[in-house]
Enzyme design. Structure first.
Site, PDB file in Angstrom:
ATOM      1  N   ALA A 257      24.837  67.785 -12.857  1.00 31.20           N
ATOM      2  CA  ALA A 257      26.115  68.004 -12.170  1.00 31.20           C
ATOM      3  C   ALA A 257      27.291  67.348 -12.894  1.00 31.20           C
ATOM      4  CB  ALA A 257      26.030  67.486 -10.738  1.00 31.20           C
ATOM      5  N   ALA A 258      27.060  66.217 -13.564  1.00 34.13           N
ATOM      6  CA  ALA A 258      28.136  65.542 -14.296  1.00 34.13           C
ATOM      7  C   ALA A 258      28.715  66.423 -15.398  1.00 34.13           C
ATOM      8  CB  ALA A 258      27.622  64.226 -14.888  1.00 34.13           C
TER       9      ALA A 258
ATOM     10  N   SER B 264      22.628  62.811 -15.377  1.00 36.79           N
ATOM     11  CA  SER B 264      22.826  61.457 -15.874  1.00 36.79           C
ATOM     12  C   SER B 264      23.837  61.498 -17.009  1.00 36.79           C
ATOM     13  CB  SER B 264      21.511  60.891 -16.409  1.00 36.79           C
ATOM     14  OG  SER B 264      21.047  61.723 -17.450  1.00 36.79           O
TER      15      SER B 264
ATOM     16  N   TYR C 178      24.095  57.803 -13.608  1.00 33.43           N
ATOM     17  CA  TYR C 178      23.266  56.704 -14.099  1.00 33.43           C
ATOM     18  C   TYR C 178      22.968  56.916 -15.577  1.00 33.43           C
ATOM     19  CZ  TYR C 178      19.445  60.031 -13.551  1.00 33.43           C
ATOM     20  OH  TYR C 178      18.642  61.146 -13.658  1.00 33.43           O
TER      21      TYR C 178
END
Length: 117
Positions: free
Chosen positions: A74-75, A25, A58
């Site tokens: 992952a971001a 997120s 998000y």
């Protein structure tokens, strides 16, 4: 007919942390969430000014006035601490709403705080 417009934007925020091993997120300072009109769990697009990377994730809440802009999971592979990013939320409107809607644009300083006018 529905059209998609920018609902809100946080300009040139500095990434404060990129944690690959955290829940995926973006954590955003509560004061910035309120100013931009972002909701918890809302989908946002992230534009990395340094690398050109563009990705979606998000929103989760970080403490108010903390200046936090953390990329999680992952971001975190798509930006490094210190990178400048723009965070944008979009919404769908009917044509009449779209003609009168005004997005919220938040510009921050180097500490991810809203400077006084």
């Amino acid at each position: 007919m529905q059209v998609t417009l920018m609902k809100g934007r946080i300009d040139l925020a500095s990434v404060t942390e990129a944690d690959l091993h955290s829940e995926g997120s973006i954590s955003i300072d509560r004061a910035l969430l309120d100013a931009a009109g972002f909701l918890i769990n809302e989908r946002v697009q992230i534009y990395n000014i340094e690398t050109g990377a563009r990705f979606a994730t998000y929103v989760i809440e970080a403490p108010r006035w903390s200046g936090t802009i953390d990329l999680n999971g992952a971001a975190a592979r798509l930006a490094m601490t210190g990178d400048k990013i723009t965070i944008v939320a979009y919404a769908s409107f009917d044509e009449a709403e779209a003609k009168i809607f005004k997005p919220r644009v938040v510009r921050v300083d180097r500490e991810n705080r809203i400077p006084p006018d």
